[in-house]
Design a protein around this motif. Sequence first.
Motif, short mmCIF file in Angstrom:
data_model
loop_
_atom_site.label_atom_id
_atom_site.label_comp_id
_atom_site.label_asym_id
_atom_site.label_seq_id
_atom_site.Cartn_x
_atom_site.Cartn_y
_atom_site.Cartn_z
N PRO A 166 0.80 -1.25 0.00
CA PRO A 166 0.00 0.00 0.00
C PRO A 166 0.83 1.29 0.00
O PRO A 166 0.48 2.22 -0.70
N LEU A 167 1.88 1.36 0.76
CA LEU A 167 2.66 2.60 0.85
C LEU A 167 3.91 2.58 -0.04
O LEU A 167 4.79 3.41 0.12
N LEU B 198 3.25 9.78 2.41
CA LEU B 198 2.55 9.99 3.68
C LEU B 198 1.88 11.35 3.68
O LEU B 198 2.34 12.29 3.02
N GLU B 199 0.78 11.47 4.41
CA GLU B 199 0.04 12.73 4.46
C GLU B 199 0.81 13.84 5.16
O GLU B 199 0.75 14.99 4.78
N ASP B 200 1.56 13.48 6.21
CA ASP B 200 2.34 14.46 6.96
C ASP B 200 3.64 14.75 6.19
O ASP B 200 4.46 13.85 6.01
N PRO B 201 3.87 15.99 5.74
CA PRO B 201 5.08 16.31 4.96
C PRO B 201 6.38 16.04 5.73
O PRO B 201 7.37 15.62 5.13
N ALA B 202 6.39 16.27 7.02
CA ALA B 202 7.60 16.03 7.81
C ALA B 202 7.92 14.54 7.87
O ALA B 202 9.08 14.15 7.74
N ASP C 240 8.33 -2.99 -1.40
CA ASP C 240 8.02 -3.53 -0.08
C ASP C 240 8.84 -2.84 1.00
O ASP C 240 8.34 -2.55 2.09
N MET C 241 10.11 -2.55 0.70
CA MET C 241 10.95 -1.86 1.67
C MET C 241 10.48 -0.43 1.89
O MET C 241 10.49 0.07 3.01
N ARG C 242 10.05 0.26 0.81
CA ARG C 242 9.51 1.61 0.96
C ARG C 242 8.26 1.59 1.83
O ARG C 242 8.06 2.46 2.68
N HIS C 243 7.43 0.58 1.61
CA HIS C 243 6.21 0.43 2.43
C HIS C 243 6.59 0.26 3.91
O HIS C 243 5.98 0.88 4.78
N GLN C 244 7.58 -0.58 4.18
CA GLN C 244 8.01 -0.79 5.57
C GLN C 244 8.51 0.51 6.18
O GLN C 244 8.18 0.84 7.32
N VAL C 245 9.33 1.26 5.43
CA VAL C 245 9.88 2.51 5.94
C VAL C 245 8.75 3.50 6.23
O VAL C 245 8.68 4.07 7.32
N ARG C 246 7.86 3.68 5.28
CA ARG C 246 6.78 4.66 5.48
C ARG C 246 5.84 4.24 6.60
O ARG C 246 5.42 5.08 7.40
#
Length: 137
Positions: free
Chosen positions: A29-30, A35-39, A71-77
């Motif tokens: 999914p991610l 992410l919605e929060d820019p920070a 998958d790694m980007r999803h885990q990080v986010r």
Amino acid sequence: MSRITACIAVVLSFFALPLAAQQSLPPAPLAYEQLEDPAQEEAAQALMETLRCLKCQSQSIADSDAPMAGDMRHQVRSRIQAGEEPEAIRAWLVDRYGDYVSYAPTISETTWPLFAIPVLLLLVAGLILWRRLRKAS
């Protein structure tokens, strides 16, 4: 002869089925959503640029389109979104995939030769150069 060829083709197709199934899975999914929060997204992006894609090996997970990088980007986010610190996420990924996943390796019992050998080679080259210059004069 054609019967043997047909049997070999059937057997080989059974080995190819798991590979085809892995490529047909939807992305995490991610993987491609910010992410919605820019920070939080900025922190996630900064971390993803310092992590190596294990399949591509020449790209960060931020730049790679490989499913594993997604998958790694999803885990990080998802971990950043849950409030986990970037260094804790890096430590988790290094623990899971090894030191190679990080573009910013730390000195540990397995990586210290990577840092020590160049220094030793420079010292040996300096010593050889110093001796040759001393003999010449």
